[in-house]
Design an enzyme around this catalytic site. Structure first.
Site, PDB file in Angstrom:
ATOM      1  N   PRO A 283     -20.181 -12.106   5.171  1.00  0.00           N
ATOM      2  CA  PRO A 283     -20.121 -11.010   6.148  1.00  0.00           C
ATOM      3  C   PRO A 283     -20.234 -11.569   7.563  1.00  0.00           C
ATOM      4  O   PRO A 283     -21.184 -12.281   7.873  1.00  0.00           O
ATOM      5  CB  PRO A 283     -21.351 -10.165   5.798  1.00  0.00           C
ATOM      6  CG  PRO A 283     -22.296 -11.112   5.114  1.00  0.00           C
ATOM      7  CD  PRO A 283     -21.438 -12.111   4.399  1.00  0.00           C
ATOM      8  N   VAL A 284     -19.260 -11.271   8.373  1.00  0.00           N
ATOM      9  CA  VAL A 284     -19.278 -11.730   9.770  1.00  0.00           C
ATOM     10  C   VAL A 284     -18.929 -10.517  10.635  1.00  0.00           C
ATOM     11  O   VAL A 284     -17.869  -9.906  10.471  1.00  0.00           O
ATOM     12  CB  VAL A 284     -18.284 -12.885  10.011  1.00  0.00           C
ATOM     13  CG1 VAL A 284     -18.225 -13.237  11.482  1.00  0.00           C
ATOM     14  CG2 VAL A 284     -18.693 -14.120   9.206  1.00  0.00           C
ATOM     15  N   ALA A 285     -19.836 -10.185  11.551  1.00  0.00           N
ATOM     16  CA  ALA A 285     -19.722  -8.955  12.341  1.00  0.00           C
ATOM     17  C   ALA A 285     -18.568  -9.021  13.345  1.00  0.00           C
ATOM     18  O   ALA A 285     -18.138 -10.109  13.727  1.00  0.00           O
ATOM     19  CB  ALA A 285     -21.037  -8.731  13.097  1.00  0.00           C
TER      20      ALA A 285
ATOM     21  N   SER B 143     -19.210  -6.759   6.605  1.00  0.00           N
ATOM     22  CA  SER B 143     -20.475  -6.535   7.315  1.00  0.00           C
ATOM     23  C   SER B 143     -20.679  -5.054   7.649  1.00  0.00           C
ATOM     24  O   SER B 143     -19.716  -4.347   7.961  1.00  0.00           O
ATOM     25  CB  SER B 143     -20.471  -7.348   8.615  1.00  0.00           C
ATOM     26  OG  SER B 143     -21.547  -6.956   9.440  1.00  0.00           O
TER      27      SER B 143
ATOM     28  N   TYR C  56     -27.108  -3.667   6.344  1.00  0.00           N
ATOM     29  CA  TYR C  56     -28.294  -3.760   7.200  1.00  0.00           C
ATOM     30  C   TYR C  56     -28.985  -2.410   7.117  1.00  0.00           C
ATOM     31  O   TYR C  56     -28.341  -1.374   7.293  1.00  0.00           O
ATOM     32  CB  TYR C  56     -27.894  -4.016   8.660  1.00  0.00           C
ATOM     33  CG  TYR C  56     -27.629  -5.470   8.998  1.00  0.00           C
ATOM     34  CD1 TYR C  56     -28.555  -6.469   8.729  1.00  0.00           C
ATOM     35  CD2 TYR C  56     -26.445  -5.839   9.643  1.00  0.00           C
ATOM     36  CE1 TYR C  56     -28.314  -7.797   9.063  1.00  0.00           C
ATOM     37  CE2 TYR C  56     -26.192  -7.167   9.984  1.00  0.00           C
ATOM     38  CZ  TYR C  56     -27.131  -8.136   9.694  1.00  0.00           C
ATOM     39  OH  TYR C  56     -26.895  -9.446  10.026  1.00  0.00           O
TER      40      TYR C  56
ATOM     41  N   THR D 272     -29.000  -7.854   3.785  1.00  0.00           N
ATOM     42  CA  THR D 272     -29.446  -8.989   4.609  1.00  0.00           C
ATOM     43  C   THR D 272     -30.801  -8.664   5.223  1.00  0.00           C
ATOM     44  O   THR D 272     -30.954  -7.632   5.882  1.00  0.00           O
ATOM     45  CB  THR D 272     -28.416  -9.289   5.721  1.00  0.00           C
ATOM     46  OG1 THR D 272     -27.164  -9.530   5.096  1.00  0.00           O
ATOM     47  CG2 THR D 272     -28.824 -10.498   6.548  1.00  0.00           C
TER      48      THR D 272
ATOM     49  N   LYS E  73     -29.883 -11.287   0.742  1.00  0.00           N
ATOM     50  CA  LYS E  73     -29.458 -12.454   1.532  1.00  0.00           C
ATOM     51  C   LYS E  73     -30.559 -12.801   2.524  1.00  0.00           C
ATOM     52  O   LYS E  73     -30.992 -11.939   3.286  1.00  0.00           O
ATOM     53  CB  LYS E  73     -28.163 -12.099   2.271  1.00  0.00           C
ATOM     54  CG  LYS E  73     -27.602 -13.156   3.210  1.00  0.00           C
ATOM     55  CD  LYS E  73     -26.170 -12.775   3.618  1.00  0.00           C
ATOM     56  CE  LYS E  73     -25.512 -13.780   4.540  1.00  0.00           C
ATOM     57  NZ  LYS E  73     -25.754 -13.548   5.941  1.00  0.00           N
TER      58      LYS E  73
ATOM     59  N   HIS F  64     -28.592 -17.611   7.514  1.00  0.00           N
ATOM     60  CA  HIS F  64     -27.744 -16.904   8.472  1.00  0.00           C
ATOM     61  C   HIS F  64     -26.938 -17.917   9.307  1.00  0.00           C
ATOM     62  O   HIS F  64     -26.640 -17.681  10.469  1.00  0.00           O
ATOM     63  CB  HIS F  64     -28.613 -16.027   9.384  1.00  0.00           C
ATOM     64  CG  HIS F  64     -28.034 -14.671   9.680  1.00  0.00           C
ATOM     65  ND1 HIS F  64     -28.507 -13.514   9.120  1.00  0.00           N
ATOM     66  CD2 HIS F  64     -27.036 -14.275  10.509  1.00  0.00           C
ATOM     67  CE1 HIS F  64     -27.842 -12.468   9.600  1.00  0.00           C
ATOM     68  NE2 HIS F  64     -26.925 -12.913  10.441  1.00  0.00           N
TER      69      HIS F  64
ATOM     70  N   ASP G 268     -24.991 -20.124   1.180  1.00  0.00           N
ATOM     71  CA  ASP G 268     -24.234 -20.302   2.432  1.00  0.00           C
ATOM     72  C   ASP G 268     -25.068 -21.013   3.475  1.00  0.00           C
ATOM     73  O   ASP G 268     -26.242 -21.329   3.270  1.00  0.00           O
ATOM     74  CB  ASP G 268     -23.601 -19.002   2.944  1.00  0.00           C
ATOM     75  CG  ASP G 268     -24.489 -18.103   3.801  1.00  0.00           C
ATOM     76  OD1 ASP G 268     -25.554 -18.536   4.287  1.00  0.00           O
ATOM     77  OD2 ASP G 268     -24.093 -16.941   3.995  1.00  0.00           O
TER      78      ASP G 268
END
Ligand code: FNR
Length: 364
Positions: free
Chosen positions: A87-89, A116, A139, A165, A239, A263, A294
């Site tokens: 997940p990348v915002a 994300s 989140y 996360t 996560k 992260h 990761d």
């Protein structure tokens, strides 16, 4: 936002990590700093990669790998390779179509994509546009009703698992991005959160701390996670848990799997590189508990090392953003293909024809 010719970009890529080199050369410096940077003094960011580099592989000879395959399984899911898109915002920061492009690449390469909560395209829009394997990263929101609504929307749109996360209740800053003058452009939106209550304006009395009485008052607690687990049938991964006591408690409350992550060095600085923790965590959770790894993956060799030390699969964060920025869907698909080929080379030269053959004995 500069647009690049993906075919031209691909001509300059020999290894997956070349996407980072080209991104540093070509992206607007403050955008590059935002993606590449880590928290604090970037000790963890650097360690993530250097500790993976430090591990050495032991080649084998004369093994028959002619029926080799990267196909693997994570709990009941069969995957063509053990690589996820992390997940990348706010992916519209680097490409006008943002996560939609990434999702096309994921579908074309049979790669699970983890969307994300902070995506710039809504989770419904992504689901509508493709039928690939999709997980949703959650989140916690200030209101549990809103958190649960996100989960219901993910269920309705056929996301197959939730990754919660939990390592950044306090948003750490990247000094590298600050120094480069990075500001999130106004047009980038939290597409999933438009109907929800914003984070409360924090009222702090004199002598109170903004971190403790402000931010941490709104942060999720163990009872929130338990409540969430009781509310959904989807598998829930956590996560960002790294402490053995936290991991024990997570196992007790019945999560489906863990993402071993710091992260990408963007949460608490001076935490160990995740690769340093991996084999102890594998020993703690047992042989069959799903573990995704990761933080620091830049090559197929890195993937191989993480699998050897106990991961079932890995996720890539920054490489995904660099490839998206430079080549859109084609860039992300190409980056994944190169990573997979690098992994296949490691497997062939260490005599591993299946993912399950990649054990600690393949390392020095
Ligand atoms: C992230 N990461 C992240 N994680 C998460 O759970 N939700 C999010 O919205 C984001 N957003 C995000 C933005 C950017 C720009 C980066 C670089 C990272 C962390 C991500 O999922 C992953 O854990 C790391 O990126 C993995 O490390 P590498 O592959 O970047 O070294």
């Amino acid at each position: 936002m500069q647009q690049y010719d993906p075919n031209e970009i691909i001509r300059h890529i020999y290894r997956a990590e070349d996407y980072q080199r080209l991104a540093e050369e070509l992206l607007e410096p403050s955008v590059y700093a935002h993606i590449a940077g880590g928290s604090g003094c970037e000790r963890t960011l650097k360690a993530n990669v250097s500790e993976l580099d430090r591990i050495q592989l032991l080649p084998r000879i004369l093994r028959d790998c002619s029926s080799g395959s990267t196909r693997t399984q994570i709990f009941d899911r069969s995957l063509s390779h053990p690589i996820f898109l992390a997940p990348v915002a706010y992916q519209s920061l680097v490409h006008p179509e943002g996560e939609i492009e990434t999702a096309h690449a994921a579908e074309a390469t049979d790669t699970p994509m983890v969307l994300s909560t902070l995506s710039s395209c809504s989770l419904e829009e992504i689901a509508k546009n493709n039928s690939g394997l999709k997980w949703f990263q959650l989140y916690f929101q200030p209101s549990f009703v809103d958190t649960l609504d996100l989960v219901r929307r993910a269920e309705k749109s056929a996301y197959q698992a939730i990754i919660v996360t939990l390592d950044t209740p306090v948003q750490t800053v990247s000094h590298r991005a600050q120094k480069a003058g990075f500001r999130m452009p106004d047009h980038i939106q939290d597409a999933n959160l438009t109907n929800y209550a914003p984070h409360n304006t924090i009222q702090i009395e004199q002598d109170e701390s903004f971190i403790f009485q402000g931010i941490m008052r709104q942060a999720p607690k163990w009872e929130d996670l338990r409540h969430l687990l009781a509310e959904t049938q989807l598998p829930v991964f956590v996560k960002g848990a790294l402490h053995p006591a936290d991991i024990d408690q997570l196992l007790q409350i019945g999560i489906s799997g863990l993402v071993i992550s710091n992260h990408g060095g963007r949460a608490l600085d001076s935490t160990p590189a995740t690769i340093q923790l991996l084999s102890a965590i594998r020993a703690r959770v047992g042989k069959n508990f799903p573990l995704i790894f990761d933080s620091g993956i830049r090559s197929g060799e890195h993937i191989f090392k993480a699998l050897a030390l106990g991961a079932d699969a890995v996720m890539v964060g920054r490489l995904q953003m660099y490839a998206l920025a430079l080549g859109g869907a084609l860039g992300v698909a190409h980056m994944l293909k190169v990573l997979r080929e690098e992994l296949e080379v490691c497997m062939a030269l260490t005599g591993c024809s299946q993912i399950s053959d990649i054990t600690p004995e393949t390392l020095l």
